[in-house]
Design an enzyme around this catalytic site. Sequence first.
Site, mmCIF file in Angstrom:
data_model
loop_
_atom_site.group_PDB
_atom_site.id
_atom_site.type_symbol
_atom_site.label_atom_id
_atom_site.label_comp_id
_atom_site.label_asym_id
_atom_site.label_seq_id
_atom_site.Cartn_x
_atom_site.Cartn_y
_atom_site.Cartn_z
ATOM 1 N N SER A 135 -24.883 4.457 7.974
ATOM 2 C CA SER A 135 -24.318 4.666 8.795
ATOM 3 C C SER A 135 -23.209 5.188 8.496
ATOM 4 O O SER A 135 -22.751 5.221 7.666
ATOM 5 C CB SER A 135 -23.731 3.414 10.265
ATOM 6 N N TYR A 148 -21.469 -5.340 9.986
ATOM 7 C CA TYR A 148 -21.945 -4.558 10.100
ATOM 8 C C TYR A 148 -21.430 -3.354 8.559
ATOM 9 O O TYR A 148 -22.402 -2.416 8.195
ATOM 10 C CB TYR A 148 -22.281 -3.556 11.706
#
Length: 242
Positions: A135, A148
Amino acid sequence: METSINQKICVITGGTGGIGYYLSVGFDEAGYKVVALDKEQHQPLTDGIDFIKTDVSRQEDIEHAFRQIAGRYGTVHVLINNAAVSAFSKPVSAISVEEFEAVIAVNLRGSFICAKEFIEANSGQDYGRIINIASTRWNQNEADWEAYGASKGGLVSLTSTLAVSLSDRPITVNAVSPGWIQTEGYGELSARDHAQHPSGRVGRPRDIVNACLFLADEQNDFINGHNLVVDGGMTKKMIYEE
């Protein structure tokens, strides 16, 4: 479950929902034999795609899945580590250690275990690809995304190290870091949503599918240890509040 002698076997974790669903469909359409691993079947898959119920936070689930795959097909050629806890943000003062560990267990630890199982299953082949879906949050983030962001940063680092560690094998290891990829309700986005991207639009799942198909191609063996950012140019913008 029969495959042609030249058909490549592709395992996709988290392969029945979100971007993973589109990866499963895209690789199936490209001629791969796709095996989707997921905790549950979020969206119906075509008859040509296998589904094995797998919780990638559980080592025994992963090992069981790869034993089934090896039994059916004898080997694996491509692994896409896509499964992730992807909608989790909580203030650092409120997030518990257990919650942090739960995100790491899926996003990073699960990917590592899958990679270990893939390497063993791919033994003896002259072609292998590991693609880790990271990501842009691996190095650029908002408040309250510690778990995350840390998991995806670890995944990018794991990509680099694995590429070097596997230099004596015909396996390349790369990452793809999506930016804003809208998996549903694309038509409901505003003109401003699109215009803020240097590419002039918000990303679609097909953008990630295309990147992964490129990295998985047997001829692209000189791209190794790379993190391919697919974000419409957003991480290149210098943004100040006015």
